[in-house]
Design an enzyme around this catalytic site. Structure first.
Site, PDB file in Angstrom:
ATOM      1  N   HIS A 127       0.815  -1.222   0.000  1.00 19.88           N
ATOM      2  CA  HIS A 127       0.000   0.000   0.000  1.00 19.88           C
ATOM      3  C   HIS A 127       0.847   1.271   0.000  1.00 19.88           C
ATOM      4  CE1 HIS A 127      -3.630  -2.252   0.475  1.00 19.88           C
ATOM      5  NE2 HIS A 127      -3.359  -2.664   1.697  1.00 19.88           N
ATOM      6  N   ASP A 164      -2.888 -10.639  -2.252  1.00 22.79           N
ATOM      7  CA  ASP A 164      -3.399 -10.162  -0.969  1.00 22.79           C
ATOM      8  C   ASP A 164      -4.897  -9.849  -1.097  1.00 22.79           C
ATOM      9  OD1 ASP A 164      -2.017  -8.765   1.707  1.00 22.79           O
ATOM     10  OD2 ASP A 164      -3.862  -7.753   1.089  1.00 22.79           O
ATOM     11  N   HIS A 166      -6.326  -7.271  -0.153  1.00 23.93           N
ATOM     12  CA  HIS A 166      -6.454  -5.845  -0.462  1.00 23.93           C
ATOM     13  C   HIS A 166      -5.736  -5.513  -1.769  1.00 23.93           C
ATOM     14  CE1 HIS A 166      -6.541  -6.216   4.025  1.00 23.93           C
ATOM     15  NE2 HIS A 166      -7.599  -5.447   3.862  1.00 23.93           N
ATOM     16  N   ASP A 251      -4.146 -12.934   3.622  1.00 23.61           N
ATOM     17  CA  ASP A 251      -5.342 -12.495   4.340  1.00 23.61           C
ATOM     18  C   ASP A 251      -6.622 -12.715   3.556  1.00 23.61           C
ATOM     19  OD1 ASP A 251      -4.394 -10.594   2.588  1.00 23.61           O
ATOM     20  OD2 ASP A 251      -4.421  -8.944   4.025  1.00 23.61           O
TER      21      ASP A 251
END
Length: 317
Positions: A127, A164, A166, A251
């Site tokens: 990120h 991931d 995200h 995740d």
């Protein structure tokens, strides 16, 4: 070409503050896993110490941002907030300097002919934007490694896969306009950080560009395997990468407390197996998310076993 884990023990001391999901125990639990896999010959393993400066991150990140990070002075009991989710403690700079050393090692290995590596570090990176921290991430390891390889070798073709839960918004931002680069992200959407809808996808010559694949909450192994079969691996095969760099976030596992996808260890094993089958001479996987300690360890083991090929001794997949 069995996986070789580059473990950054300094990352264990990095703190986001009390009761934060991105906690030191994530790396501690993986150390026990890696030690067991190393002892039975499944992986190689090396520990990496902190370097002297943040030079590897200069280029993908603004020098003014890196200078700011290097100047932070915090008491250990009160991590500074770089954003609402991201702390910077007295040990954070040393942790980042360890990943800087690891990137130098990976670049040397790339120049020496390749390899199959797994970088285990904290804080994660996908990120992190060029000029600021975001979502537990301070500097972007995957984008930095990709950026340097593209400049070291004008013949390189770099594929980045981010699985991931995200969207890898920071990696996409830093690498968006690079030639000879394919970025693929599978992720829950709508979800944090709010990007990755797929509306900005691009395909240039020979397949380079961006492929964001938004997934609905509740996506399971079977549905995800369809995405791999119909979207991810056809694009990778079209692109024919010489370098494969992976944001390995676990995740999206069904037991993870932060995500809403329902993947299991079998999917991570399948991803590793199929990435190995692409026969890239250089593969570098970088730890991102994964916040249930048991699911993180099981998923990481499954992924590494997939990357080790069909003859791995302890595999049950």
């Amino acid at each position: 070409m069995k996986p070789h884990v580059l473990f950054c023990p300094d990352g264990i001391s990095h703190s986001n503050g009390r009761s934060h999901p991105e906690a030191p125990e994530r790396l501690q639990s993986l150390f026990h896993l890696f030690s067991r896999l190393h002892s039975n010959g499944t992986i190689g393993m090396s520990s990496v110490s902190a370097g002297k400066d943040l030079t590897p991150y200069d280029g993908p990140h603004l020098r003014s941002y890196l200078d700011m990070l290097a100047s932070i002075d915090n008491p250990p009991e009160a991590p500074r907030r770089l954003d609402p989710d991201t702390g910077f403690s007295i040990a954070t700079l040393t942790a980042i300097l360890s990943t800087a050393s690891t990137i130098d090692l990976l670049l040397s290995s790339y120049q020496s002919g390749g390899g199959n590596f797994f970088l285990a570090e904290r804080p994660p990176g996908h990120h992190a934007l060029s000029d600021r921290a975001m979502g537990f991430c301070i500097v972007n390891h995957v984008a930095t490694l990709s950026w340097h390889i593209l400049r070291m070798n004008p013949e390189s073709r770099v594929a980045v896969l981010d699985f991931d839960v995200h969207h890898g918004n920071g990696t996409e931002e830093i690498l968006r306009n690079q030639d000879r680069l394919l970025f693929i992200s599978t992720h829950q959407y709508p979800f944090y950080p709010g990007t990755g809808s797929g509306r900005e996808n691009t395909t240039r010559s020979k397949g380079e560009g961006i492929l964001d694949i938004p997934l609905a909450e509740g996506t399971d192994d079977l549905q995800y395997r369809t995405v791999l079969n119909e979207l991810v691996f056809p694009r990778l095969e079209q692109f024919r990468p010489s370098v494969l760099i992976v944001s390995a976030g676990f995740d999206a596992h069904r037991d993870d407390p932060l995500g809403g996808l329902l993947l299991t260890e079998e999917t991570y094993h399948d991803i590793g197996r199929r990435l190995l089958a692409l026969e890239c001479p250089f593969i570098a996987s970088v730890l991102e998310g994964g916040y249930n300690l048991s699911a993180l360890s099981r998923s990481t083991e499954a992924y590494l076993q997939g990357l080790n090929g069909p003859d791995v001794s302890s595999s049950h997949f």
